[in-house]
Enzyme design. Structure first.
Site, mmCIF file in Angstrom:
data_model
loop_
_atom_site.group_PDB
_atom_site.id
_atom_site.type_symbol
_atom_site.label_atom_id
_atom_site.label_comp_id
_atom_site.label_asym_id
_atom_site.label_seq_id
_atom_site.Cartn_x
_atom_site.Cartn_y
_atom_site.Cartn_z
ATOM 1 N N HIS A 66 11.408 8.810 6.478
ATOM 2 C CA HIS A 66 10.709 7.787 7.256
ATOM 3 C C HIS A 66 10.545 6.516 6.436
ATOM 4 O O HIS A 66 10.406 6.554 5.208
ATOM 5 C CB HIS A 66 9.351 8.292 7.757
ATOM 6 C CG HIS A 66 8.361 8.665 6.689
ATOM 7 N ND1 HIS A 66 7.457 7.769 6.170
ATOM 8 C CD2 HIS A 66 8.113 9.843 6.065
ATOM 9 C CE1 HIS A 66 6.698 8.383 5.265
ATOM 10 N NE2 HIS A 66 7.077 9.641 5.184
ATOM 11 N N ASP A 68 8.186 4.125 7.468
ATOM 12 C CA ASP A 68 6.820 3.621 7.617
ATOM 13 C C ASP A 68 5.932 4.140 6.499
ATOM 14 O O ASP A 68 6.222 5.175 5.875
ATOM 15 C CB ASP A 68 6.250 3.995 8.986
ATOM 16 C CG ASP A 68 6.165 5.498 9.218
ATOM 17 O OD1 ASP A 68 7.101 6.217 8.815
ATOM 18 O OD2 ASP A 68 5.167 5.968 9.791
ATOM 19 N N ASP A 99 6.031 8.045 -1.054
ATOM 20 C CA ASP A 99 5.978 8.550 0.324
ATOM 21 C C ASP A 99 6.391 7.474 1.306
ATOM 22 O O ASP A 99 5.558 6.792 1.859
ATOM 23 C CB ASP A 99 4.549 9.031 0.615
ATOM 24 C CG ASP A 99 4.422 9.758 1.933
ATOM 25 O OD1 ASP A 99 5.460 10.116 2.512
ATOM 26 O OD2 ASP A 99 3.292 9.955 2.392
ATOM 27 N N GLU A 133 6.322 8.293 11.308
ATOM 28 C CA GLU A 133 5.959 9.591 10.732
ATOM 29 C C GLU A 133 4.487 9.627 10.354
ATOM 30 O O GLU A 133 3.821 10.649 10.521
ATOM 31 C CB GLU A 133 6.808 9.884 9.493
ATOM 32 C CG GLU A 133 6.758 11.346 9.035
ATOM 33 C CD GLU A 133 5.589 11.670 8.110
ATOM 34 O OE1 GLU A 133 5.283 12.861 7.928
ATOM 35 O OE2 GLU A 133 4.978 10.718 7.563
ATOM 36 N N GLU A 134 3.974 8.513 9.868
ATOM 37 C CA GLU A 134 2.592 8.470 9.394
ATOM 38 C C GLU A 134 1.594 8.240 10.530
ATOM 39 O O GLU A 134 0.391 8.366 10.322
ATOM 40 C CB GLU A 134 2.423 7.348 8.354
ATOM 41 C CG GLU A 134 3.282 7.493 7.105
ATOM 42 C CD GLU A 134 2.814 8.609 6.186
ATOM 43 O OE1 GLU A 134 1.915 9.378 6.584
ATOM 44 O OE2 GLU A 134 3.357 8.717 5.086
ATOM 45 N N HIS A 348 -0.625 8.288 -0.527
ATOM 46 C CA HIS A 348 -1.740 7.806 0.309
ATOM 47 C C HIS A 348 -2.905 7.279 -0.526
ATOM 48 O O HIS A 348 -3.995 7.080 0.012
ATOM 49 C CB HIS A 348 -2.230 8.901 1.274
ATOM 50 C CG HIS A 348 -1.254 9.257 2.346
ATOM 51 N ND1 HIS A 348 -1.631 9.737 3.578
ATOM 52 C CD2 HIS A 348 0.104 9.212 2.386
ATOM 53 C CE1 HIS A 348 -0.565 9.975 4.322
ATOM 54 N NE2 HIS A 348 0.504 9.663 3.611
#
Length: 375
Positions: A66, A68, A99, A133-134, A348
């Site tokens: 992903h 995003d 990520d 995805e997030e 994150h």
């Protein structure tokens, strides 16, 4: 600066907070088209998806990622700007470094190198990336998987590049994921003055026993390599902000991460029955993020173990822990799915990062995986 660090840095500069792609997929597609890939841009709602393929027939190997990222939070909390890639002491900092823009960059370079080295490889090698995805994960891989069903697109193997390693690149192999089910519970009461509780109905007091039972429940003891099912309350909101007003309603947000002992429908029925036993007046809305999946022993797992052991210097731990991934939408198509990616310690978080040495090793790791499966 190596190619993978340069490409990762260029992706980090693009502020692709969910569901924005900010041109990341156009950049990737341009490179892959030059390498001979057929690229299809799939726009659903506000979400961009890229499906890039090389070769034909089976087996079909998909690299899944992903573009995003989650919001960075206050920029002043970062040691350097979250969208300005910065290397300090051999570590690359920036939102998405781990990520998972680093893995997407490594996928891209590994695919370029693989088709250059093996232009007549067997089967099909593909890249699937999304910008959702997030977030809600509705118009991303979920929608693409529905399209694949309609087309009859088969997928044999799927490698997700989510950050999965614990301490050293390649020390952990994801072989499945738990299911995820979220609930939004609204408990109805009657608003009133705290001095006259007999004229009101306090939803906090009414729900307390039910929430205590819900959060203390032992759901199961795990399933094969899956950890036990767990429930966590993430938000509770009630009241007007005044200390002399009994609230008229209370909202509770909670999430269940569950193993194959359960499916979403069974868990929903269990929670509903518990709330009913406590005599609550309530409204409960569910969001099913995905069912659990598990990849049994086979060609994909054995090859991945061999490759990861070579990079990590020891056999990887094989795990089904951690959060969800978009592989939960690919597995129901009949694909065997694994997760292989960089260390996940900073994802994150403020000052998200990836070791440059790990990032530079990733393309070769993915190249080796592809080569062993398709040559």
């Amino acid at each position: 600066m190596t190619d993978v660090v340069a490409l990762t840095s260029e992706l980090i500069r693009r502020r692709s907070v969910t569901p924005e792609d900010a041109g990341c997929q156009t950049l990737i597609a341009g490179r892959l088209q030059q390498a001979g890939f057929h690229c299809e841009h799939l726009r659903f709602g506000e979400v961009d998806n890229l499906w890039a393929t090389h070769g034909s027939g089976q087996p079909v190997l998909v690299l899944l990622g992903h573009t995003d990222v989650v919001p960075p939070g206050p920029a002043e909390a970062w040691a350097s700007s979250p969208f300005e890639p910065t290397i300090r002491d051999g570590v690359l900092y920036g939102r998405g470094a781990a990520d998972m823009k680093g893995s997407v960059a490594a996928f891209t370079i590994a695919l370029e190198q693989f088709v250059a080295a093996h232009p007549q490889h067997k089967g099909t090698v593909a890249l699937l990336v999304t910008s959702d995805e997030e977030g809600d994960a509705i118009d991303g891989v979920r929608r693409v998987a529905d399209m694949f069903r309609e087309r009859g697109q088969a997928i044999d193997w799927c490698v997700t590049g989510e950050p999965s390693s614990t301490h050293v690149l390649g020390d952990l192999l994801r072989v499945g994921r738990r299911g995820s089910l979220s609930g939004k519970l609204t408990v109805k009461g009657v608003q009133g003055h705290v001095a006259y509780p007999q004229k009101a109905r306090n939803p906090i007091h009414q729900a307390a026993a039910a929430l205590a039972e819900l959060t203390s429940r032992h759901w199961d003891d795990g399933y094969e390599s899956f950890p036990p099912t767990s429930l966590q309350v993430s938000n509770i909101n009630a009241g007007t902000g005044a200390n002399n007003v009994i609230p008229g309603e209370m909202q509770v947000l909670f999430n269940l991460r569950y193993n194959p002992h359960w499916d979403a429908a069974k868990l929903e029925a269990e929670v509903t029955a518990l709330l009913d036993r406590h005599g609550l007046e309530y409204l409960l809305r569910w969001h099913r993020s995905g069912e659990p999946f598990y990849t049994p022993e086979g060609r994909l797992r054995s090859v991945a173990r061999e490759v990861l052991a070579e990079f990590a210097g020891a056999q990887p731990e094989e795990s089904t822990g951690g959060g969800t991934s978009d592989a939960r939408f690919i597995a129901p198509l009949g694909a065997h799915c694994i997760g292989v990616g960089p260390v996940n310690a900073s994802i994150h978080q403020v000052d998200e990062n990836v070791r440059v040495s790990d990032l530079e090793a990733l393309p070769a790791l993915y190249f080796k995986l592809i080569e062993k499966l398709l040559v």
